[in-house]
Write a protein that holds these residues in place. Structure first.
Motif, PDB file in Angstrom:
ATOM      1  N   VAL A   1       0.882  -1.207  -0.048  1.00 16.87           N
ATOM      2  CA  VAL A   1       0.072   0.101   0.008  1.00 16.87           C
ATOM      3  C   VAL A   1       0.774   1.135  -0.162  1.00 16.87           C
ATOM      4  O   VAL A   1       1.563   1.321   0.913  1.00 16.87           O
ATOM      5  CB  VAL A   1      -0.864   0.060   1.452  1.00 16.87           C
ATOM      6  CG1 VAL A   1      -1.800   1.270   1.008  1.00 16.87           C
ATOM      7  CG2 VAL A   1      -1.759  -1.196   1.327  1.00 16.87           C
ATOM      8  N   GLY A   2       0.817   2.015  -1.028  1.00 16.49           N
ATOM      9  CA  GLY A   2       1.655   3.015  -1.320  1.00 16.49           C
ATOM     10  C   GLY A   2       2.898   2.832  -2.231  1.00 16.49           C
ATOM     11  O   GLY A   2       3.783   1.968  -1.734  1.00 16.49           O
TER      12      GLY A   2
ATOM     13  N   ARG B   1      -2.047   5.170   7.470  1.00 17.37           N
ATOM     14  CA  ARG B   1      -3.577   5.529   7.288  1.00 17.37           C
ATOM     15  C   ARG B   1      -4.454   4.374   8.145  1.00 17.37           C
ATOM     16  O   ARG B   1      -4.148   3.292   7.583  1.00 17.37           O
ATOM     17  CB  ARG B   1      -3.984   5.820   6.191  1.00 17.37           C
ATOM     18  CG  ARG B   1      -3.482   7.100   5.579  1.00 17.37           C
ATOM     19  CD  ARG B   1      -4.013   7.475   3.959  1.00 17.37           C
ATOM     20  NE  ARG B   1      -5.150   6.426   3.453  1.00 17.37           N
ATOM     21  CZ  ARG B   1      -5.027   5.963   2.532  1.00 17.37           C
ATOM     22  NH1 ARG B   1      -4.030   5.758   1.674  1.00 17.37           N
ATOM     23  NH2 ARG B   1      -6.113   5.117   2.138  1.00 17.37           N
ATOM     24  N   PRO B   2      -5.071   4.697   9.136  1.00 21.54           N
ATOM     25  CA  PRO B   2      -6.175   3.742   9.639  1.00 21.54           C
ATOM     26  C   PRO B   2      -6.849   3.095   8.931  1.00 21.54           C
ATOM     27  O   PRO B   2      -6.959   1.657   8.770  1.00 21.54           O
ATOM     28  CB  PRO B   2      -6.816   4.377  10.791  1.00 21.54           C
ATOM     29  CG  PRO B   2      -5.842   5.705  11.013  1.00 21.54           C
ATOM     30  CD  PRO B   2      -5.398   5.930   9.817  1.00 21.54           C
TER      31      PRO B   2
ATOM     32  N   ARG C   1      -8.120  -2.189   6.080  1.00 21.83           N
ATOM     33  CA  ARG C   1      -8.244  -2.816   4.394  1.00 21.83           C
ATOM     34  C   ARG C   1      -7.268  -3.891   4.280  1.00 21.83           C
ATOM     35  O   ARG C   1      -7.548  -4.881   3.919  1.00 21.83           O
ATOM     36  CB  ARG C   1      -8.317  -1.757   3.562  1.00 21.83           C
ATOM     37  CG  ARG C   1      -8.608  -2.381   2.005  1.00 21.83           C
ATOM     38  CD  ARG C   1      -9.783  -3.064   1.923  1.00 21.83           C
ATOM     39  NE  ARG C   1     -10.260  -3.230   0.497  1.00 21.83           N
ATOM     40  CZ  ARG C   1     -10.762  -4.213  -0.012  1.00 21.83           C
ATOM     41  NH1 ARG C   1     -11.312  -5.321   0.899  1.00 21.83           N
ATOM     42  NH2 ARG C   1     -10.970  -4.357  -1.127  1.00 21.83           N
ATOM     43  N   ALA C   2      -6.039  -3.477   4.645  1.00 16.90           N
ATOM     44  CA  ALA C   2      -4.926  -4.534   4.199  1.00 16.90           C
ATOM     45  C   ALA C   2      -5.122  -5.698   5.398  1.00 16.90           C
ATOM     46  O   ALA C   2      -4.855  -6.847   4.727  1.00 16.90           O
ATOM     47  CB  ALA C   2      -3.584  -3.902   4.617  1.00 16.90           C
ATOM     48  N   LEU C   3      -5.404  -5.559   6.565  1.00 21.69           N
ATOM     49  CA  LEU C   3      -5.736  -6.627   7.407  1.00 21.69           C
ATOM     50  C   LEU C   3      -6.960  -7.518   6.872  1.00 21.69           C
ATOM     51  O   LEU C   3      -6.965  -8.914   6.919  1.00 21.69           O
ATOM     52  CB  LEU C   3      -5.974  -6.223   8.784  1.00 21.69           C
ATOM     53  CG  LEU C   3      -5.035  -5.960   9.650  1.00 21.69           C
ATOM     54  CD1 LEU C   3      -5.336  -5.202  10.848  1.00 21.69           C
ATOM     55  CD2 LEU C   3      -4.199  -7.195   9.881  1.00 21.69           C
ATOM     56  N   GLY C   4      -7.924  -6.685   6.368  1.00 29.43           N
ATOM     57  CA  GLY C   4      -9.277  -7.787   5.650  1.00 29.43           C
ATOM     58  C   GLY C   4      -8.684  -8.280   4.674  1.00 29.43           C
ATOM     59  O   GLY C   4      -9.497  -9.342   4.207  1.00 29.43           O
ATOM     60  N   LEU C   5      -7.755  -8.087   3.787  1.00 27.01           N
ATOM     61  CA  LEU C   5      -7.349  -8.794   2.535  1.00 27.01           C
ATOM     62  C   LEU C   5      -6.527 -10.110   2.851  1.00 27.01           C
ATOM     63  O   LEU C   5      -6.125 -10.920   1.912  1.00 27.01           O
ATOM     64  CB  LEU C   5      -6.639  -7.930   1.703  1.00 27.01           C
ATOM     65  CG  LEU C   5      -7.573  -6.788   0.929  1.00 27.01           C
ATOM     66  CD1 LEU C   5      -6.652  -5.834   0.051  1.00 27.01           C
ATOM     67  CD2 LEU C   5      -8.556  -7.480  -0.130  1.00 27.01           C
ATOM     68  N   LEU C   6      -5.772 -10.215   4.187  1.00 28.64           N
ATOM     69  CA  LEU C   6      -4.968 -11.049   4.311  1.00 28.64           C
ATOM     70  C   LEU C   6      -5.708 -12.465   4.479  1.00 28.64           C
ATOM     71  O   LEU C   6      -6.875 -12.638   5.189  1.00 28.64           O
ATOM     72  CB  LEU C   6      -4.284 -11.048   5.660  1.00 28.64           C
ATOM     73  CG  LEU C   6      -3.213 -10.085   5.701  1.00 28.64           C
ATOM     74  CD1 LEU C   6      -2.628  -9.705   7.254  1.00 28.64           C
ATOM     75  CD2 LEU C   6      -1.976 -10.269   4.717  1.00 28.64           C
ATOM     76  N   ARG C   7      -5.073 -13.667   3.851  1.00 31.34           N
ATOM     77  CA  ARG C   7      -5.519 -14.835   4.195  1.00 31.34           C
ATOM     78  C   ARG C   7      -5.160 -15.309   5.544  1.00 31.34           C
ATOM     79  O   ARG C   7      -4.317 -14.658   6.205  1.00 31.34           O
ATOM     80  CB  ARG C   7      -4.756 -15.646   3.154  1.00 31.34           C
ATOM     81  CG  ARG C   7      -5.149 -15.540   1.589  1.00 31.34           C
ATOM     82  CD  ARG C   7      -4.270 -16.567   0.979  1.00 31.34           C
ATOM     83  NE  ARG C   7      -4.608 -16.314  -0.563  1.00 31.34           N
ATOM     84  CZ  ARG C   7      -3.857 -16.763  -1.700  1.00 31.34           C
ATOM     85  NH1 ARG C   7      -2.898 -17.529  -1.521  1.00 31.34           N
ATOM     86  NH2 ARG C   7      -4.074 -16.502  -2.736  1.00 31.34           N
TER      87      ARG C   7
ATOM     88  N   LEU D   1       4.348   6.066   9.720  1.00 26.40           N
ATOM     89  CA  LEU D   1       3.640   6.551  10.871  1.00 26.40           C
ATOM     90  C   LEU D   1       2.607   7.637  10.842  1.00 26.40           C
ATOM     91  O   LEU D   1       2.732   8.388   9.960  1.00 26.40           O
ATOM     92  CB  LEU D   1       4.858   7.126  11.568  1.00 26.40           C
ATOM     93  CG  LEU D   1       6.176   6.324  12.095  1.00 26.40           C
ATOM     94  CD1 LEU D   1       7.229   7.051  12.504  1.00 26.40           C
ATOM     95  CD2 LEU D   1       5.548   5.534  13.300  1.00 26.40           C
ATOM     96  N   GLY D   2       1.545   7.016  11.376  1.00 30.94           N
ATOM     97  CA  GLY D   2       0.171   7.851  11.073  1.00 30.94           C
ATOM     98  C   GLY D   2      -0.320   8.027  12.592  1.00 30.94           C
ATOM     99  O   GLY D   2       0.618   8.281  13.491  1.00 30.94           O
ATOM    100  N   PRO D   3      -1.552   8.115  12.797  1.00 33.43           N
ATOM    101  CA  PRO D   3      -2.166   8.510  14.216  1.00 33.43           C
ATOM    102  C   PRO D   3      -1.560   7.433  14.849  1.00 33.43           C
ATOM    103  O   PRO D   3      -1.343   5.947  14.607  1.00 33.43           O
ATOM    104  CB  PRO D   3      -3.621   8.259  13.608  1.00 33.43           C
ATOM    105  CG  PRO D   3      -3.855   8.676  12.291  1.00 33.43           C
ATOM    106  CD  PRO D   3      -2.745   8.141  11.780  1.00 33.43           C
ATOM    107  N   ALA D   4      -1.541   7.951  16.219  1.00 30.37           N
ATOM    108  CA  ALA D   4      -0.935   6.742  17.187  1.00 30.37           C
ATOM    109  C   ALA D   4      -2.041   5.468  17.588  1.00 30.37           C
ATOM    110  O   ALA D   4      -1.711   4.492  17.800  1.00 30.37           O
ATOM    111  CB  ALA D   4      -0.840   7.434  18.404  1.00 30.37           C
ATOM    112  N   ASP D   5      -3.228   5.960  17.329  1.00 33.15           N
ATOM    113  CA  ASP D   5      -4.248   4.877  17.628  1.00 33.15           C
ATOM    114  C   ASP D   5      -4.926   4.476  16.275  1.00 33.15           C
ATOM    115  O   ASP D   5      -5.437   5.186  15.525  1.00 33.15           O
ATOM    116  CB  ASP D   5      -5.232   5.550  18.476  1.00 33.15           C
ATOM    117  CG  ASP D   5      -4.843   5.909  19.814  1.00 33.15           C
ATOM    118  OD1 ASP D   5      -3.992   5.175  20.466  1.00 33.15           O
ATOM    119  OD2 ASP D   5      -5.506   6.939  20.621  1.00 33.15           O
TER     120      ASP D   5
END
Length: 350
Positions: free
Chosen positions: A188-189, A248-249, A254-260, A270-274
């Protein structure tokens, strides 16, 4: 030693000034800079420092000009890449992951040596220097010998980004994610970090999916065999590994959702801390999330390996680079933000 350096004041215009560089101590070297990459971290730090005058730059490449009395293995005339500073004595350094050095923050981000002494003065006044142990937006830089990696005949404009950005992208693939043949990697990016990550995976025979909204940044990757998509919103294939360079949160989610199941996501942006995670999904699908600093790499090991891959034609790093005169830092930044270049590199001799 008198040098020319790019002096920054927050987000205001940069300017080329005369500066005085400190003499090398016993474990330091002076490197005549031939090229220096422009990294997002330089820009973030420039904003963070506000009006504090600073000489940044942390992807330097040049020839050794002077060495301290205790320096071994380096001689005047050697071409070296300057990478981040580390102590070499703490547990992470001894384990081969100096990016997690116990003294990393002080060595790389304090603007001074570890003992608090400045390395750069402008008009007789100390300025923020020793950035990542170098401050290489200048015609010469002072660095610890430990930070110098010989690169021999590698073109300086290609070698310079190996000190940080290219190192991070390649290391995230080779040291953290470690995909194998038959796996599929999502990147991503497609800035310099993401582009090199994608190219490194392709050189390993891995299928690569890249998400990048700026059209120009995906051209080389598409030609090299990656499937390039303009957005995370459209249909994307499931992947075994993912690398987020944006911080970016929404992109992380979305990346997590695409993982098998049992897939791995590496984070270098480094984006938002939370960032909200669906813990149930992580547990029930066996997913792993891995933070990554400097590609979990030892520059002395990975930089020569990436140089070998470039020489063999496996990593077309030169096609990511656009060069500018040292005084044109601000134009280089504008071009990068506009997608006109992936990795701007400043040439002090231009």
């Amino acid at each position: 030693m008198r040098v020319s350096a790019v002096l920054s004041h927050g987000t205001g215009p940069s300017r080329l000034v005369d500066a005085d560089l400190d003499d090398p101590r016993s474990d330091e070297v002076v490197v005549r800079i031939e090229a220096v990459g422009v990294c997002h971290t330089d820009l973030v730090t420039r904003r963070r420092l506000g009006d504090r005058p600073a000489v940044l730059g942390h992807e330097g490449c040049g020839t050794v000009e002077r060495t301290g009395s205790a320096v071994t293995g380096l001689s005047a005339g050697d071409r070296v890449v300057l990478s981040f500073a580390s102590c070499g004595r703490c547990a992470p350094c001894m384990a081969g992951v100096p990016g997690y050095c116990a003294w990393s923050r002080a060595l790389n981000g304090s603007g001074r040596r570890l003992d608090g002494s400045p390395t750069l003065r402008v008009g007789g006044e100390a300025v923020f220097g020793s950035f990542f142990g170098q401050s290489s937006f200048a015609t010469a830089a002072l660095a610890g010998a430990r930070s110098c990696v010989p690169v021999h005949d590698l073109p300086p404009e290609v070698a310079a980004p190996l000190g940080c950005g290219f190192l991070t992208g390649a290391g995230a693939v080779l040291n953290v994610l470690r995909p194998r043949f038959g796996d599929r990697l999502l990147v991503v990016g497609a800035g310099s970090v993401g582009s090199v990550a994608a190219l490194t995976a392709l050189s390993e025979g891995i299928a690569v999916v890249v998400v990048e909204p700026v059209p120009g940044r995906g051209v080389l990757l598409a030609r090299s065999g990656a499937a390039v998509h303009p957005s995370l919103d459209g249909p994307l294939p499931p992947v075994t590994h993912a690398l987020d360079t944006t911080g970016r949160p929404d992109a992380v989610a979305r990346a997590l959702g695409l993982l098998r199941p049992r897939g791995t996501l590496a984070l270098v942006g480094l984006g938002p801390a939370d960032v909200p995670f669906d813990v149930r999904a992580l547990v029930m699908r066996g997913l792993r999330v891995h933070g990554c600093v400097e590609g979990d790499a030892d520059p002395a090991v990975l930089v020569p390996e990436l140089a070998r891959r470039y020489r063999r034609g496996l990593l077309p790093l030169d096609r990511l680079v656009t060069t500018y005169p040292l005084a044109d830092l601000d134009r280089a930044v504008r071009d990068q933000r506009a997608g006109l270049t992936t990795k701007p590199v400043l040439l002090p001799g231009a």
